[in-house]
Design a protein around this motif. Structure first.
Motif, mmCIF file in Angstrom:
data_model
loop_
_atom_site.group_PDB
_atom_site.id
_atom_site.type_symbol
_atom_site.label_atom_id
_atom_site.label_comp_id
_atom_site.label_asym_id
_atom_site.label_seq_id
_atom_site.Cartn_x
_atom_site.Cartn_y
_atom_site.Cartn_z
ATOM 1 N N GLN A 54 -3.796 11.536 14.498
ATOM 2 C CA GLN A 54 -2.984 10.626 13.698
ATOM 3 C C GLN A 54 -3.629 10.407 12.331
ATOM 4 O O GLN A 54 -4.782 9.989 12.241
ATOM 5 C CB GLN A 54 -2.818 9.281 14.432
ATOM 6 N N HIS A 55 -2.874 10.707 11.281
ATOM 7 C CA HIS A 55 -3.381 10.493 9.922
ATOM 8 C C HIS A 55 -3.587 9.010 9.643
ATOM 9 O O HIS A 55 -2.741 8.180 9.959
ATOM 10 C CB HIS A 55 -2.384 11.075 8.919
ATOM 11 N N VAL A 56 -4.738 8.726 9.087
ATOM 12 C CA VAL A 56 -5.033 7.377 8.612
ATOM 13 C C VAL A 56 -5.467 7.587 7.165
ATOM 14 O O VAL A 56 -6.355 8.358 6.913
ATOM 15 C CB VAL A 56 -6.227 6.768 9.385
ATOM 16 N N GLY A 57 -4.863 6.927 6.266
ATOM 17 C CA GLY A 57 -5.282 7.120 4.883
ATOM 18 C C GLY A 57 -4.095 7.090 3.959
ATOM 19 O O GLY A 57 -3.061 6.483 4.260
ATOM 20 N N LYS A 58 -4.259 7.779 2.868
ATOM 21 C CA LYS A 58 -3.292 7.699 1.793
ATOM 22 C C LYS A 58 -1.871 8.087 2.226
ATOM 23 O O LYS A 58 -1.679 9.010 3.003
ATOM 24 C CB LYS A 58 -3.760 8.628 0.671
ATOM 25 N N VAL A 59 -0.908 7.370 1.702
ATOM 26 C CA VAL A 59 0.503 7.666 1.941
ATOM 27 C C VAL A 59 1.167 7.833 0.579
ATOM 28 O O VAL A 59 1.023 6.968 -0.276
ATOM 29 C CB VAL A 59 1.191 6.501 2.696
ATOM 30 N N PRO A 60 1.883 8.916 0.360
ATOM 31 C CA PRO A 60 2.552 9.056 -0.942
ATOM 32 C C PRO A 60 3.614 7.967 -1.091
ATOM 33 O O PRO A 60 4.250 7.591 -0.106
ATOM 34 C CB PRO A 60 3.200 10.436 -0.881
ATOM 35 N N SER A 61 3.809 7.490 -2.300
ATOM 36 C CA SER A 61 4.714 6.352 -2.479
ATOM 37 C C SER A 61 6.141 6.685 -2.091
ATOM 38 O O SER A 61 6.925 5.819 -1.720
ATOM 39 C CB SER A 61 4.652 5.850 -3.913
ATOM 40 N N ARG A 62 6.476 7.980 -2.143
ATOM 41 C CA ARG A 62 7.865 8.301 -1.805
ATOM 42 C C ARG A 62 8.100 8.488 -0.302
ATOM 43 O O ARG A 62 9.190 8.837 0.123
ATOM 44 C CB ARG A 62 8.340 9.527 -2.558
ATOM 45 N N ASP B 67 8.078 17.048 3.519
ATOM 46 C CA ASP B 67 7.779 15.671 3.144
ATOM 47 C C ASP B 67 8.381 14.727 4.171
ATOM 48 O O ASP B 67 8.719 13.609 3.885
ATOM 49 C CB ASP B 67 8.322 15.367 1.757
ATOM 50 N N ASN B 68 8.561 15.233 5.380
ATOM 51 C CA ASN B 68 9.250 14.451 6.388
ATOM 52 C C ASN B 68 8.358 13.939 7.488
ATOM 53 O O ASN B 68 7.339 14.509 7.806
ATOM 54 C CB ASN B 68 10.332 15.303 7.029
ATOM 55 N N ASP B 69 8.814 12.876 8.038
ATOM 56 C CA ASP B 69 8.172 12.352 9.226
ATOM 57 C C ASP B 69 8.892 12.985 10.401
ATOM 58 O O ASP B 69 10.002 12.616 10.710
ATOM 59 C CB ASP B 69 8.350 10.829 9.233
#
Ligand SMILES: [Zn+2]
Ligand SMILES: [Zn+2]
Lengths: 356, 166
Positions: B110-118, B161-163
């Protein structure tokens, strides 16, 4: 457009030998791997897509005004010597130099910032600083990344983070590394202990030019292995936490060498300095070894007529690509050894004359 | 110092190797250094480590080996041998094989950290993407390649760029 030869006379700011712990920590570097959404990664991209990506990213870097004075160089137009030169400058990676088709690099005049286009990932942003400055480095690169992200739609998933061509980089896409000069720990054979301690923290040790390169000149790069599951600042804190322990360990080893075998140590340092001043042929491995000894000698106050900056620079300026650039032609290994010895001799003579 | 290999010339090449956790020094003359250079045990490259890991953790090869990414055409087997993914969608397509690998590699999935604003807009796209993928599979089944290509391009446009946790 700028020419590679414009760079040949100077070196990057990160070699100045300033900043915290700069007697042992040469530089701090962070790179971020990013990919453009809607495009395959480069290994599956065709020539047309590579070209589109190169154009798109190049234009967006300009539009994003990442930094007012970024120079862009198209690597496919460069000779192999010029590409080697940029690798030695740490402006591009080896893989990027050896890559195919449309690719390039945008970098800032001080050489602190570079953005590689179409490396293993579409975008690799890199920021380097002199000394132990990972936090400042992160601030700079985070800002650049934000500016680019406003213009480029990155490949991202909420579970896996920034999606990268190699799963070893996925998540933060971040590699933070610190370059250390550890001659005394090497000499006293304590370096293994450092490796062990560092590995337990999820960090890895590599040579001067990163992945798979040999250690020379007692220069080591310590960087994070994991990119998924920890935030960028957590990773930086782990590295920033362990480095002062390694540097004080190195200082202790140096002190021990002085108190136990001062004469031998001084002899080694002075012989190395002497060799740099008189030798007529020096191989690239030998010069790393000699510079390493002299650099430690300067740190310990054994030698005091040569600046740290000069020594740091000589590590880079005497590399094969730089020497060939200096001579303006391709050189064989033995020709390089002659030119290398001559170049170092001249640099050191200059210091002697300045001293008067 | 004499070269440790030929014992004749002076050692001008000082190599430091890291094998596992052990640092080893070698002192050689330039000629000997060139000839042994190829024999010196290298620090394994990340790709080598990666392919090793892939081989260790890959479960049920038979089941996974049939999977091919409909977007970039990479097969799971190709990924296994080269260690490089072909497109952002592969993280979804090869998810089953990747999860244990990432777990072993990073100790987390699981990524923890920066999230792009979009990233906020993504949830909407997620659903759209799932639909398109179903349509794409149907088109392939029906051997309607023209339609499949159209759909693939559309998926490209919004993928990555999708979840997309399946
Ligand atoms: Zn020999
Ligand atoms: Zn794919």
């Amino acid at each position: 457009m700028m020419k590679i030869s414009d760079l040949a006379d100077n070196t990057g700011e990160w070699l100045r030998g300033t900043g915290p712990e700069s007697d042992i920590v040469i530089s701090s570097r962070i790179r971020l791997a990013r990919n453009v959404a809607k495009y395959p990664f480069l290994s599956r991209a065709n020539a047309k897509q590579k070209k589109e990506l190169e154009e798109l990213i190049r234009t967006k870097i300009e539009e994003a005004e990442v930094y007012p004075t970024l120079n862009y160089i198209n690597l496919s137009e460069l000779s192999s010597v010029d590409r080697l030169f940029l690798v030695e400058r740490h402006l591009i990676s080896k893989e990027h130099a050896e890559g195919e088709k449309e690719r390039g690099v945008a970098f800032e005049k001080s050489e602190n910032i570079s953005v590689m286009v179409n490396e293993e990932d579409h975008i690799r942003i890199q920021v380097i600083r002199s000394g132990l400055e990972l936090r400042e480095t992160w601030k700079t690169i985070d800002d650049i990344d934000n500016k680019l992200e406003r213009k480029i739609n990155y490949a991202y998933s909420s579970q896996f983070g920034y999606l990268t061509a190699c799963p070893t980089n996925v998540g933060t896409g971040m590699r933070a590394s610190v370059m250390l000069h550890l001659p005394a720990l090497g000499m006293t054979h304590h370096i293994e202990k450092v490796f062990n301690a560092v590995m337990k923290l999820g960090l890895v040790v590599r040579g001067l030019y990163g992945e798979g390169t040999q250690v020379s000149g007692d220069l080591y790069q310590i960087s994070n292995q994991f990119t998924l599951g920890k935030s960028e600042t957590e990773i930086i804190e782990i590295i920033e936490g362990v480095i002062p322990r390694i540097t004080s360990y190195e200082r202790m080893a140096r002190k021990a060498l002085i108190s136990e075998s001062r004469e031998q140590l001084e002899d080694r340092v002075w012989r190395s300095y002497g060799m740099l001043k008189v030798a007529r042929m020096i191989s690239s491995e030998e010069i790393m070894h000699l510079l390493s000894q002299v650099r430690m000698g300067v740190n310990l106050g054994i030698i005091n007529d040569i600046k740290m900056k000069t020594l740091n620079e000589l590590f880079i300026l005497t590399l094969p690509g730089h020497l060939q650039k200096l001579e303006g032609r391709e050189l064989t290994s033995s020709q390089r050894n002659i030119i290398r010895a001559l170049y170092v001799r001249k640099r050191l003579e200059k210091i002697e004359t300045l001293k008067g | 110092m004499k070269c440790e290999s030929c014992n004749k010339k002076y050692a001008t090449v000082h190599l430091t190797e890291i094998v596992g956790n052990v640092k080893k020094e070698r002192h050689l003359c330039e000629e000997c250094a060139q000839s042994v250079n190829t024999q010196i045990a290298k620090v394994p490259s990340p790709t080598e480590i990666l392919t090793n890991l892939i081989n260790q953790v890959a479960p049920g090869i038979n089941e996974l080996s049939k999977i091919i990414c409909p977007v970039c055409g990479l097969s799971y087997l190709e990924f296994r041998s080269h260690g490089r993914l072909g497109c952002p969608m592969d993280y979804t397509v090869f998810r089953k094989g990747l999860i244990p690998l990432l777990e072993k590699m990073h100790g987390s999935v699981q990524h923890v950290g920066k999230v792009p604003s979009r990233a906020g807009k993504e949830l909407i796209k997620k659903n759209e993407l799932m639909q398109l993928r179903n349509e794409l599979n149907k088109a392939i089944e029906k051997e309607d390649y023209e339609r499949a290509a159209e759909l693939r391009d559309k998926i490209y446009e919004i993928s990555g760029d999708n979840d997309e946790n399946k």
